[in-house]
Design a protein around this motif. Sequence first.
Motif, short mmCIF file in Angstrom:
data_model
loop_
_atom_site.label_atom_id
_atom_site.label_comp_id
_atom_site.label_asym_id
_atom_site.label_seq_id
_atom_site.Cartn_x
_atom_site.Cartn_y
_atom_site.Cartn_z
N UNK A 71 -5.24 10.16 2.83
CA UNK A 71 -3.81 10.21 3.14
C UNK A 71 -3.40 9.37 4.35
N UNK A 72 -3.97 8.16 4.46
CA UNK A 72 -3.54 7.25 5.53
C UNK A 72 -2.64 6.14 4.98
N UNK A 73 -2.46 6.11 3.64
CA UNK A 73 -1.55 5.14 3.04
C UNK A 73 -2.24 4.03 2.26
N UNK A 144 -9.94 -1.43 7.27
CA UNK A 144 -9.99 -0.03 7.66
C UNK A 144 -8.55 0.40 7.94
N UNK A 145 -8.02 1.28 7.08
CA UNK A 145 -6.63 1.71 7.19
C UNK A 145 -6.57 2.98 8.04
N UNK A 146 -5.77 2.95 9.08
CA UNK A 146 -5.65 4.06 10.02
C UNK A 146 -4.20 4.52 10.12
N UNK A 147 -4.02 5.79 10.35
CA UNK A 147 -2.69 6.38 10.56
C UNK A 147 -2.39 6.38 12.05
N UNK A 247 2.08 3.19 9.14
CA UNK A 247 3.15 4.13 9.52
C UNK A 247 3.78 3.79 10.86
N UNK A 248 3.94 2.49 11.15
CA UNK A 248 4.57 2.10 12.42
C UNK A 248 6.07 2.38 12.40
N UNK A 249 6.61 2.72 11.23
CA UNK A 249 8.03 3.09 11.16
C UNK A 249 8.30 4.42 11.86
N UNK A 270 3.38 0.58 5.21
CA UNK A 270 3.19 0.36 3.78
C UNK A 270 4.40 0.84 2.99
N UNK A 271 4.98 1.94 3.42
CA UNK A 271 6.13 2.50 2.70
C UNK A 271 7.34 1.58 2.74
N UNK A 272 7.61 0.99 3.91
CA UNK A 272 8.79 0.12 4.07
C UNK A 272 8.45 -1.36 3.95
#
Length: 364
Positions: A71-73, A144-147, A247-249, A270-272
């Motif tokens: 769940x980090x995107x 490496x994807x980090x939240x 998730x920098x938004x 990633x979302x935006x």
Amino acid sequence: MAEQKIKDIEDELARTQKNKATMGHICRLKARLAALKRELIPVASSGGPKGEGFAVQKTGDARVGLVGFPSVGKSTLLTKLTGRFSLSAAYEFTTLTTVPGTYHYKGAKIQLLDLPGIIEGAKDGKGRGRQVIAVAHSCNLILIVLDVLKSLQHKKIIETELEGFGIRLNKTRPNIVFSRRDKGGLNITYGVPQTQGLNEDLIRTICSEYRIMSADIRLLCDATIDDLIDVIEGSRVYIPCLYVLNKIDQISIEELDILYKIPRCVPISAHDEWNFDDLLASIWNELSLIRVYTKPRGQIPDYNEPVIVKPGCTVERFCNRLHKSIMPQFKYALVWGASVKHSPQKVGAAHVLEDEDIVQIVKK
């Protein structure tokens, strides 16, 4: 059984103080640890149907793996970049198998793999970490994807898990020449001074643990104990890595400025779809791919579909990439671009091509 032995050796290493008197013991422990971990690494087969299970068929010009905690995107990032749907949700472990997707960038076809989330202890068999990391072995680049809303300590944990399975991130292969022999004992030579504590006694101790009685060992770099063990094991992979901070938004501009100071990090949402241009450019730079354009005689170059090759590619390799039947009829090539002094220049099969060269093949 092997997991418990690994834990016991790791605990003993943690307890052992490092000094001249204990270095021989540490060498033996590290060699045993490396041998035990080798037994745990599963082979990632790519024989199954594409998109099913952990291993998938390798396609495209390069393979990039998304690795991270649940769940980090990762799934959202794969979907946004490739258009390939990968289940994502607010709860953990929504991705249970490897999900492949592809995207095109500067004429290259890049395969992107969304790997299931790993957990701490994956290298020791927790979760499905072994299978995930085995697929990561086959990647040309690891993201490496980090939240950003969670501890950056996750970065160190994931690095440790990958290191435990023989993946060396952002490192080059040690310049150590190692060759076994049938007899003659150990022949140890040095090309440069050794300042990391690796001396002849420790080298002999490590070789003894591997039951290597005769070999030629030449150290052409300032090597560590781990470097020598990696070379003897021979199964290590050296893969470049980028850290994608997602998730920098949900953070402030001041916090974002701090993230940009972390080496090899690319902040995104990633979302935006924020900062995707920087991410794609960074991936391209790390892959170090070269575009070569073909030019049929009397026609303009084909700029729409470059041939993607690796640095150091010669005209001969380029021809073989096009078709195996070209080289038997090869006479010379005309090259336009950065690799020649004047354009066009007549070159032979051994000529090394550079990015965005244009090549016209002349047959006999």
